[in-house]
Scaffold this active site. Structure first.
Site, PDB file in Angstrom:
ATOM      1  N   HIS A 123       0.629  -3.360 -14.190  1.00  0.00           N
ATOM      2  CA  HIS A 123      -0.390  -3.254 -15.236  1.00  0.00           C
ATOM      3  C   HIS A 123      -0.125  -2.066 -16.162  1.00  0.00           C
ATOM      4  O   HIS A 123      -0.217  -2.201 -17.382  1.00  0.00           O
ATOM      5  CB  HIS A 123      -1.783  -3.168 -14.598  1.00  0.00           C
ATOM      6  CG  HIS A 123      -2.215  -4.461 -13.982  1.00  0.00           C
ATOM      7  ND1 HIS A 123      -2.613  -5.545 -14.744  1.00  0.00           N
ATOM      8  CD2 HIS A 123      -2.252  -4.884 -12.704  1.00  0.00           C
ATOM      9  CE1 HIS A 123      -2.900  -6.560 -13.955  1.00  0.00           C
ATOM     10  NE2 HIS A 123      -2.690  -6.189 -12.703  1.00  0.00           N
ATOM     11  N   GLU A 124       0.223  -0.924 -15.578  1.00  0.00           N
ATOM     12  CA  GLU A 124       0.401   0.271 -16.411  1.00  0.00           C
ATOM     13  C   GLU A 124       1.612   0.157 -17.320  1.00  0.00           C
ATOM     14  O   GLU A 124       1.723   0.898 -18.299  1.00  0.00           O
ATOM     15  CB  GLU A 124       0.500   1.520 -15.540  1.00  0.00           C
ATOM     16  CG  GLU A 124       1.710   1.556 -14.641  1.00  0.00           C
ATOM     17  CD  GLU A 124       1.743   2.793 -13.746  1.00  0.00           C
ATOM     18  OE1 GLU A 124       1.471   2.627 -12.564  1.00  0.00           O
ATOM     19  OE2 GLU A 124       2.047   3.881 -14.242  1.00  0.00           O
TER      20      GLU A 124
ATOM     21  N   ASP B 104       8.176  -4.297  -9.448  1.00  0.00           N
ATOM     22  CA  ASP B 104       7.912  -5.692  -9.065  1.00  0.00           C
ATOM     23  C   ASP B 104       9.127  -6.293  -8.375  1.00  0.00           C
ATOM     24  O   ASP B 104       8.988  -7.024  -7.395  1.00  0.00           O
ATOM     25  CB  ASP B 104       7.515  -6.497 -10.305  1.00  0.00           C
ATOM     26  CG  ASP B 104       6.254  -5.944 -10.936  1.00  0.00           C
ATOM     27  OD1 ASP B 104       5.253  -5.804 -10.213  1.00  0.00           O
ATOM     28  OD2 ASP B 104       6.286  -5.604 -12.136  1.00  0.00           O
TER      29      ASP B 104
ATOM     30  N   HIS C 148       1.654  -0.239  -4.966  1.00  0.00           N
ATOM     31  CA  HIS C 148       1.932  -1.304  -5.930  1.00  0.00           C
ATOM     32  C   HIS C 148       1.523  -2.624  -5.280  1.00  0.00           C
ATOM     33  O   HIS C 148       2.163  -3.073  -4.335  1.00  0.00           O
ATOM     34  CB  HIS C 148       3.416  -1.318  -6.292  1.00  0.00           C
ATOM     35  CG  HIS C 148       3.726  -2.231  -7.427  1.00  0.00           C
ATOM     36  ND1 HIS C 148       3.172  -2.047  -8.674  1.00  0.00           N
ATOM     37  CD2 HIS C 148       4.496  -3.338  -7.509  1.00  0.00           C
ATOM     38  CE1 HIS C 148       3.598  -3.018  -9.473  1.00  0.00           C
ATOM     39  NE2 HIS C 148       4.399  -3.802  -8.792  1.00  0.00           N
ATOM     40  N   HIS C 149       0.453  -3.224  -5.808  1.00  0.00           N
ATOM     41  CA  HIS C 149      -0.202  -4.310  -5.087  1.00  0.00           C
ATOM     42  C   HIS C 149       0.010  -5.658  -5.763  1.00  0.00           C
ATOM     43  O   HIS C 149       0.017  -5.743  -6.988  1.00  0.00           O
ATOM     44  CB  HIS C 149      -1.694  -4.015  -4.962  1.00  0.00           C
ATOM     45  CG  HIS C 149      -1.974  -2.695  -4.289  1.00  0.00           C
ATOM     46  ND1 HIS C 149      -2.095  -1.524  -5.001  1.00  0.00           N
ATOM     47  CD2 HIS C 149      -2.100  -2.357  -2.989  1.00  0.00           C
ATOM     48  CE1 HIS C 149      -2.312  -0.517  -4.155  1.00  0.00           C
ATOM     49  NE2 HIS C 149      -2.319  -0.995  -2.928  1.00  0.00           N
TER      50      HIS C 149
ATOM     51  N   GLU D 293       0.835  -1.203   0.000  1.00  0.00           N
ATOM     52  CA  GLU D 293       0.000   0.000   0.000  1.00  0.00           C
ATOM     53  C   GLU D 293       0.866   1.249   0.000  1.00  0.00           C
ATOM     54  O   GLU D 293       0.580   2.221  -0.712  1.00  0.00           O
ATOM     55  CB  GLU D 293      -0.950  -0.029   1.202  1.00  0.00           C
ATOM     56  CG  GLU D 293      -1.865   1.171   1.310  1.00  0.00           C
ATOM     57  CD  GLU D 293      -2.852   1.305   0.144  1.00  0.00           C
ATOM     58  OE1 GLU D 293      -3.047   0.333  -0.604  1.00  0.00           O
ATOM     59  OE2 GLU D 293      -3.419   2.406  -0.020  1.00  0.00           O
TER      60      GLU D 293
END
Lengths: 101, 101
Positions: free
Chosen positions: A79-80, A88, A61-62, A57
């Site tokens: 994703h973006e 990551d 970045h989840h 959080e």
């Protein structure tokens, strides 16, 4: 600033660094950075998830993650960026620290 | 005392009761009691998971669950019963209370 995905060569390099000294390595699966963590029991597994959730959080970045009892399967992607990014690897690195604590 | 799995008829009855008044119903999928919860964001989703984790641990009955951002997919089954048992319905019921809180 847009975050970019990493090339296959960069991913290999970063993976080698991330996995140094780890018993169970991270790997790329379905274009995501993947690992299954094993803990002693549910309390330990969910304790790890709780620590990782706070970090995720704060990074905004989840993870994608699946838990059953003492197992936590993690998949990281950006994703973006449409792939695996340095974020990551940063989250993976911090998860390793938390899993070992 | 061994916990027994429920017959298909019993499951249908219990499902009807569980789903009363729910916008998104539980259903049986792959012999597990399944639902996908949607929350406002990751904090809300993981907050739900934290509450549910404490209850699950106290029941000694743990979910299979997957989370990504604001989504939590839950699958409940009772391994020792080889199917869905009353424990799964009890955990599902308590999850609904927690998701609504």
């Amino acid at each position: 600033m847009a975050i970019k995905n990493l090339s296959a060569r960069k991913i290999d390099e970063r993976l080698a660094g991330l996995n140094q000294g780890l018993q169970t390595p991270w790997r790329v699966q379905n274009d995501k950075l993947n690992k299954e963590f094993l803990f002693q029991d549910f309390v330990a597994a969910f304790g790890f998830m709780t620590k990782a959730a706070l970090v995720a959080e704060s990074m905004n970045h989840h993870p994608e993650w699946f838990n059953v009892y003492n197992r936590v399967r993690v998949d990281l992607t950006t994703h973006e960026a449409g792939g695996i990014s340095s974020r990551d690897f940063e989250l993976a690195r911090r998860m390793e620290v938390m899993a070992a604590a």
